[in-house]
Design a protein around this motif. Structure first.
Motif, PDB file in Angstrom:
ATOM      1  N   ARG A  94       0.818  -1.208   0.000  1.00 21.51           N
ATOM      2  CA  ARG A  94       0.000   0.000   0.000  1.00 21.51           C
ATOM      3  C   ARG A  94       0.855   1.263   0.000  1.00 21.51           C
ATOM      4  O   ARG A  94       0.533   2.240  -0.686  1.00 21.51           O
ATOM      5  N   TYR A  95       1.933   1.234   0.760  1.00 19.18           N
ATOM      6  CA  TYR A  95       2.765   2.441   0.798  1.00 19.18           C
ATOM      7  C   TYR A  95       3.512   2.635  -0.513  1.00 19.18           C
ATOM      8  O   TYR A  95       3.789   3.761  -0.910  1.00 19.18           O
ATOM      9  N   PHE A  96       3.837   1.553  -1.205  1.00 22.57           N
ATOM     10  CA  PHE A  96       4.451   1.686  -2.527  1.00 22.57           C
ATOM     11  C   PHE A  96       3.516   2.419  -3.474  1.00 22.57           C
ATOM     12  O   PHE A  96       3.934   3.337  -4.202  1.00 22.57           O
ATOM     13  N   TYR A  97       2.238   2.057  -3.475  1.00 26.57           N
ATOM     14  CA  TYR A  97       1.282   2.733  -4.344  1.00 26.57           C
ATOM     15  C   TYR A  97       1.073   4.179  -3.907  1.00 26.57           C
ATOM     16  O   TYR A  97       0.868   5.072  -4.753  1.00 26.57           O
ATOM     17  N   PHE A  98       1.154   4.440  -2.611  1.00 27.40           N
ATOM     18  CA  PHE A  98       1.043   5.820  -2.130  1.00 27.40           C
ATOM     19  C   PHE A  98       2.224   6.664  -2.624  1.00 27.40           C
ATOM     20  O   PHE A  98       2.042   7.788  -3.111  1.00 27.40           O
ATOM     21  N   ALA A  99       3.436   6.139  -2.504  1.00 31.95           N
ATOM     22  CA  ALA A  99       4.612   6.862  -3.004  1.00 31.95           C
ATOM     23  C   ALA A  99       4.553   7.026  -4.517  1.00 31.95           C
ATOM     24  O   ALA A  99       4.959   8.068  -5.058  1.00 31.95           O
ATOM     25  N   LEU A 100       4.061   6.014  -5.219  1.00 34.27           N
ATOM     26  CA  LEU A 100       3.939   6.093  -6.674  1.00 34.27           C
ATOM     27  C   LEU A 100       2.940   7.174  -7.073  1.00 34.27           C
ATOM     28  O   LEU A 100       3.168   7.923  -8.038  1.00 34.27           O
ATOM     29  N   ALA A 101       1.845   7.275  -6.323  1.00 33.92           N
ATOM     30  CA  ALA A 101       0.882   8.345  -6.593  1.00 33.92           C
ATOM     31  C   ALA A 101       1.521   9.717  -6.357  1.00 33.92           C
ATOM     32  O   ALA A 101       1.263  10.674  -7.107  1.00 33.92           O
ATOM     33  N   GLY A 102       2.371   9.821  -5.326  1.00 38.33           N
ATOM     34  CA  GLY A 102       3.081  11.072  -5.100  1.00 38.33           C
ATOM     35  C   GLY A 102       3.991  11.431  -6.262  1.00 38.33           C
ATOM     36  O   GLY A 102       4.077  12.596  -6.662  1.00 38.33           O
ATOM     37  N   LEU A 103       4.661  10.442  -6.844  1.00 34.11           N
ATOM     38  CA  LEU A 103       5.511  10.696  -8.011  1.00 34.11           C
ATOM     39  C   LEU A 103       4.677  11.147  -9.206  1.00 34.11           C
ATOM     40  O   LEU A 103       5.060  12.079  -9.923  1.00 34.11           O
ATOM     41  N   VAL A 104       3.544  10.509  -9.430  1.00 29.65           N
ATOM     42  CA  VAL A 104       2.688  10.884 -10.562  1.00 29.65           C
ATOM     43  C   VAL A 104       2.180  12.313 -10.400  1.00 29.65           C
ATOM     44  O   VAL A 104       2.159  13.096 -11.363  1.00 29.65           O
TER      45      VAL A 104
END
Length: 772
Positions: free
Chosen positions: A516-526
């Motif tokens: 879940r935190y990986f997807y959260f960080a990925l959303a931050g990058l996007v």
């Protein structure tokens, strides 16, 4: 009777003449500065005379390194970040010769000196000369790669002498010592006291009285003008690099006898920052001022350590001194090599041309590439375990920092070597907001970004007066001060201390698993990428590019260069601090090691490796090099060895030699080749893809009864000078090309804002007998 000379009049004219002498005024100002510095130092950090003398000795050694940095800057217009390592390798060799085989001091020193001569010439001829026409920032990054390469050589040197425990120092050449107060000085200190003034005198005599020295000075002032006068510029630059290497060898070798010489990590960033600080205070070219600044900084450092017992306090004080020195510098009057855009490394890559965007194969091809990348990224947690997903999250955070570098360095043209410092500021603020104030993680991330933006604007104040590579010195010193002092719990007890849990997102979504935190960080990058892309398409983005390319020309169109620079710093600091808040909640603890100066240099190299002019390129560079570091075991041995070589200093130099624009240059070249093939197959003429080739105009047959346009004599537009300005007019068909046509009689000028009649003409060629 002898003539009696009249006494000087009471108005004191001879005294006034003496005081008006520039040399007397310069000496008076220098003495006043020395007295003021002494009393200020004794008031703030009192220290005895012995400690001050020790600071003078160490400051003099630092001055030799600073001289080398200044000489190379004047010759190549770059900041040489390998200045210390160039001297440390031959110094290590000399030390090992003394303590290993037991070679006498008087023989080991000439051996080290010879190695320094060879090393300086080899580095310039094999590496620096290959980047003679490269952007200045690329060459500066190459010097960082050289320092990494030389550090590896220094680490392997003890093995060549079969020494398992490298010596930190060597014995004095003679048994002599004396004491000043409680401070004792050995024979190595005495050698340094004699060698530093001798080196300065020899260097001054070389530049003043030898033909080579005069040629070096001429080449430093203007390499193009010196080349036109017959000066062998490349050969002179080799001499400059040799001199800089020898000066660094003397400084590092003598320093090793006083404070020791660590192997592997030859000289830390603190020594480099001190040498750069003195060079900046001396404005990169005034050698007496550089010497005085080096000695003053050495005294200051010794006094601070003696009075407070904390060497960490030196770093923030150095940052304040460097920032103040940059703010007090006057703007350069002429557009020199470091003031124009030829220093920058950011190659602007064209988007897909408008003529091809609507074609089905182009549209679906772009969608297929993006879809593949997105699908592969989203599927990573499905094929990785928890530990690997955690490492992938760190890569995503570093990619977000690389996006901030694209804005600041790639587009705004401001070199920052301290982005990890902004990352640390965001991590500290974000962790404090969630642990102390119990904010939602989304609000904490935004709050950290705002603080990072304000901090970046404060750090970027010197950018209002200077530009380019000199600002990298300020940001590097900021990264050092942040990692050693500002982010140290010993000085700021509000920083998060204990391990904490990840808060909920929007008060509902749990981020307790690594997936879940990986997807959260990925959303931050996007979100960061979309923000930056929107900026680039706006007027503000175009202003950033215009100021980077030609600040004066942009200001002539009413553009505020100050506002553009500060905006670039603010947005870059916001994104880096925003990434820091994401990073600290991923780690669930606040430490100091992730925010070191080495990490700042690493992420900068990764972004340049991928291509600072492109968002996908910078992200690709970070993902590739970080993946090599974290997932080395996932590759076969022969592939892992090749990838490690690619990530090393040698690999970086080779890649930049082939692709100055980074990996983006190769990726966009492949894309453009494919677009050309599509355009040829479709019969679409795209000027932006064939701008480097000559395209013959399409022949249009003439209408019935009209002459063929291809048979009509071409119309040559000339620009004769008139009393009222410049008027464009067609020349007679038989008039020579290099002579203007006879201007018509002067008539009343046309209204302002209306193009002259000769310019308001049809786009087709004039036909025979037709009036212009």
């Amino acid at each position: 009777m002898a003539d009696v000379q009249p006494a000087p009049s009471s108005n004191g004219t001879p005294i006034v003449a003496v005081l008006d002498d520039p040399r007397v005024r310069s000496v008076t100002k220098g003495l006043a500065a020395v007295v003021a510095f002494y009393f200020a130092q004794q008031y703030l950090w009192p220290a005895p005379a012995g400690v001050l003398l020790q600071g003078v000795v160490l400051g003099g050694l630092t001055a030799l390194i600073s001289f080398g940095i200044a000489l190379i800057y004047r010759s190549n217009r770059i900041i040489n970040f390998s200045a210390g390592e160039l001297g440390a390798v031959p110094a290590s060799l000399a030390v090992l010769l003394i303590v290993g085989p037991g070679i006498p001091y008087v023989l080991a020193v000439p051996a080290g000196l010879g190695a320094a001569l060879v090393l300086g010439a080899v580095v310039e001829f094999l590496i620096i000369r290959r980047f003679f026409t490269a952007p200045r920032l690329i060459l500066t990054v190459v010097t960082i790669g050289i320092s990494s390469l030389l550090a590896g050589v220094g680490f392997l040197l003890p093995r060549a002498f079969d020494i398992n425990t490298p010596p930190q120092s060597f014995p004095s050449p003679f048994d002599f010592s004396f004491a000043v107060g409680q401070t004792r000085f050995s024979g190595n200190d005495v050698v340094a006291m004699v060698a530093v003034p001798l080196c300065i005198l020899v260097l001054g005599a070389f530049y003043r009285y030898t033909r080579i020295g005069v040629a070096v000075r001429a080449s430093a002032e203007s390499a193009e003008r010196a080349a036109l006068l017959g000066v062998p510029v490349k050969r002179i630059q080799t001499i400059v690099w040799v001199i800089a290497t020898v000066l660094s060898f003397v400084a590092v070798f003598l320093r090793a006898g006083i404070v020791g010489l660590p192997f592997g990590q030859l000289l830390g960033p603190s020594i480099l920052v001190r040498a750069l600080a003195a060079t900046v205070i001396g404005r990169m070219e005034k050698m007496p001022m550089i010497l005085a600044a080096s000695i003053g900084l050495g005294i200051l450092e010794s006094a601070i350590i003696f009075d407070t017992g904390e060497a960490v306090l030196v770093d923030p004080i150095m940052f304040v001194i460097i920032t103040g020195a940059l703010l007090l510098q006057r703007k350069r009057k002429a557009a020199r090599g470091d003031e124009t855009s030829n220093w920058q490394a950011a190659t602007d890559f064209r988007p897909v041309p408008r003529e091809l965007r609507t074609l089905p194969e182009v549209r679906w091809g772009v969608r297929a590439v993006l879809g593949t990348v997105i699908a592969a990224t989203l599927a990573l947690p499905l094929v990785m375990d928890e530990a690997d997903i955690s490492l992938a999250t760190v890569i995503v955070v570093m990619a977000t920092v690389a996006v901030s570098l694209v804005v600041l360095t790639g587009w705004a043209g401001q070199v920052s070597l301290g982005q990890i410092g902004f990352l640390g500021v965001g991590a500290a603020v974000g962790g404090w907001l969630t642990t102390t104030w119990t904010w939602d993680i989304s609000l904490a991330v935004l709050g950290a970004g705002v603080v990072g933006a304000v901090t970046a604007m404060a750090i970027g104040l010197p950018a209002l007066r200077i530009r380019g590579l000199l600002l990298s010195v300020s940001t590097l010193s900021f990264a050092l001060a942040a990692s050693s002092y500002a982010l140290n719990r010993s000085f700021f007890d509000w920083l998060p201390v204990q391990r904490f849990d990840r808060p909920l997102l929007f008060g509902r979504i749990a981020l307790d698993t690594e997936t879940r935190y990986f997807y959260f960080a990925l959303a931050g990058l996007v979100i960061a990428v979309q923000l930056v892309k929107g900026l680039r398409r706006s007027r503000t983005g175009r202003v950033l590019i215009a100021v980077r390319e030609n600040e004066r020309a942009a200001q002539s169109y009413g553009v505020s260069a100050t506002r553009a620079k500060l905006l670039g710093f603010a947005l870059s600091g916001f994104i880096a601090a925003y990434a820091g808040a994401i990073f600290v909640h991923h780690q669930q603890v606040f430490g100091i090691q992730p925010y070191s100066v080495g990490e700042s240099l690493t992420v900068f190299i990764m972004a340049v490796f991928g291509g600072l002019g492109s968002i996908p390129g910078a992200i690709t560079g970070v993902v590739l090099l970080e993946s090599i570091q974290y997932f080395e075991d996932a590759f076969p041995d022969y592939i892992a060895a090749s990838l490690q070589f690619l990530a090393s200093g040698v690999g970086l130099i080779l890649v930049l030699a082939v692709l100055p624009g980074g990996l983006s240059q190769a990726l966009y070249a492949v894309r453009d080749r494919w677009l050309r093939s599509v355009a040829e197959r479709r019969g679409v003429h795209v000027p932006s893809l064939v701008a480097d080739s000559r395209v013959a105009p399409e022949h249009v047959p003439a209408a019935e009864g009209e002459p063929d346009p291809s048979e009509v004599a071409p119309v040559v537009l000339v620009e004769p000078a008139t009393a009222t300005g410049t008027a464009w007019m067609p020349a007679a068909p038989d008039a020579p090309r290099d002579e203007p046509a006879t201007p018509p009689p002067t008539t009343e000028p046309e209204p302002v804002g209306v193009a002259p009649a000769s310019r308001r003409r049809r786009s087709r060629p004039l036909r025979a007998g037709e009036d212009a």
